[in-house]
Design an enzyme around this catalytic site. Structure first.
Site, mmCIF file in Angstrom:
data_model
loop_
_atom_site.group_PDB
_atom_site.id
_atom_site.type_symbol
_atom_site.label_atom_id
_atom_site.label_comp_id
_atom_site.label_asym_id
_atom_site.label_seq_id
_atom_site.Cartn_x
_atom_site.Cartn_y
_atom_site.Cartn_z
ATOM 1 N N LYS A 157 93.374 -27.854 24.397
ATOM 2 C CA LYS A 157 93.065 -28.607 23.174
ATOM 3 C C LYS A 157 91.569 -28.685 22.893
ATOM 4 C CE LYS A 157 97.152 -31.551 23.117
ATOM 5 N NZ LYS A 157 97.647 -32.920 22.903
ATOM 6 N N ASP A 199 97.656 -35.740 16.866
ATOM 7 C CA ASP A 199 98.080 -36.682 17.926
ATOM 8 C C ASP A 199 97.805 -38.127 17.507
ATOM 9 O OD1 ASP A 199 99.025 -34.793 19.734
ATOM 10 O OD2 ASP A 199 97.050 -34.478 20.622
#
Ligand code: ATR
Length: 296
Positions: free
Chosen positions: A75, A111
């Site tokens: 990420k 997220d």
């Protein structure tokens, strides 16, 4: 024999890059929604070795995919290979969603919004005016801290085993923030009055995940206020030790399924540039819950 028409010459690809990816439920979630809505999209997971990440991204770009998700452990690393990064993702320091816009790869992070949408769904409100305590100071904590600040939380406390990491996280997200921000040790939040002054408590660590389900970052003697909302970003078990403890005081609790689910829904909406119908989201959530509750 009949020809299988599910994948044709016009089908557009969406990928997932990570390592490992075998246990990801994202392919099932996205492909179920695409099939239900009759969208000609195919979602495939790709396990990529660290040294090949750049080549993988180049390949996806050359193949003109619609977009892709990025999961652990890339990420952060992925950002070096993208053409642009959203302001939120830059603040969070991580990208989990990439969209191909006219041949340019744009990174964003769903997220934090996934957490917020799930929180809203369960509690009927956002984090505006709330005192938020985050346990842990990793990537998930940073994403939720950024979102809590953006939503207008009145205070964001980050408590971590390694205090310096909590202080660093707070420093990294404080630019432009008008709320009270504090990084501290887990010991500091054992102070009863301080703990009881919090409205929302979120465990952002993996402590309490299957199979070590008896572990909990808070002591068994912790006293909660019944109107505190306690969220654990762990999805397995469905009810963690922390949630059990909080429930014994009548608190509203929430596990990590919602965050996991909604980050996927938001990525899908980003790729297709359409908001999914609420009834489809509801059905998909039930199906998603069934799959994850069956997994160990
Ligand atoms: P992610 O990016 O998924 O949030 P991470 O960056 O690995 O995960 O962060 C893990 C967090 O969980 C850290 O805050 C870590 O605390 P340290 O900074 O002290 O390492 C916390 N954590 C993990 N295991 C822990 C444990 N057994 N007890 C307390 N904290 C723990």
């Amino acid at each position: 024999m009949e020809l299988d028409g599910r994948v044709t010459g016009r089908t557009q690809l969406i990928g997932l890059l990570g390592n490992p990816v075998e246990h990801s439920v994202s392919p099932q979630l996205h492909n179920t929604i695409s099939r239900y809505l009759q969208k000609d999209l195919l979602y495939m997971a790709f396990k990529v070795e660290k040294d090949n990440l750049g080549d993988a991204v180049k390949g996806l770009k050359a193949l003109n995919v619609l977009g892709f998700n990025v999961t652990i452990p890339y990420k952060r690393d992925i950002m070096a290979y993208l053409d642009d990064i959203s302001e939120d993702a830059a603040r969070i320091g991580a990208v989990n969603t990439v969209k191909n816009v006219g041949g340019k790869l744009l990174g964003s992070n769903t997220d934090a919004d996934g957490f917020a949408r799930s929180f809203q769904k369960q509690t009927g409100s956002d984090m505006r005016g709330k005192r938020v305590l985050l346990l842990g100071a990793g990537g998930a904590a940073r994403a939720i801290a950024v979102k809590a600040i953006a939503e207008g939380a009145s205070a964001v406390y980050v408590a971590n085993r390694t205090e310096t990491k909590a202080v660093e996280l707070v420093e990294a997200v404080q630019r432009g923030a008008s709320c009270e921000l504090h990084g501290c040790s887990l010991e500091e939040i054992r102070d009863r009055d301080l703990f009881l002054s919090m409205d929302v408590i979120v465990n952002t660590t993996s402590v309490g995940t299957y199979p070590k389900v008896q572990e909990c970052l808070l002591e068994a003697s912790t006293v909660f206020r019944s109107d505190q909302v306690v969220v654990d970003i762990i999805a397995n078990p469905a009810v963690t030790r922390l949630m059990e403890l909080a429930r014994s005081y009548g608190c509203t609790t929430q596990n990590g399924l919602g965050m996991l689910f909604y980050q996927g829904i938001l990525a899908y909406e980003a790729w297709t540039e359409e908001r999914l119908p609420e009834d489809v989201v509801e059905m998909a959530f039930k199906a998603f819950q069934n799959v994850l509750n069956k997994a160990d």
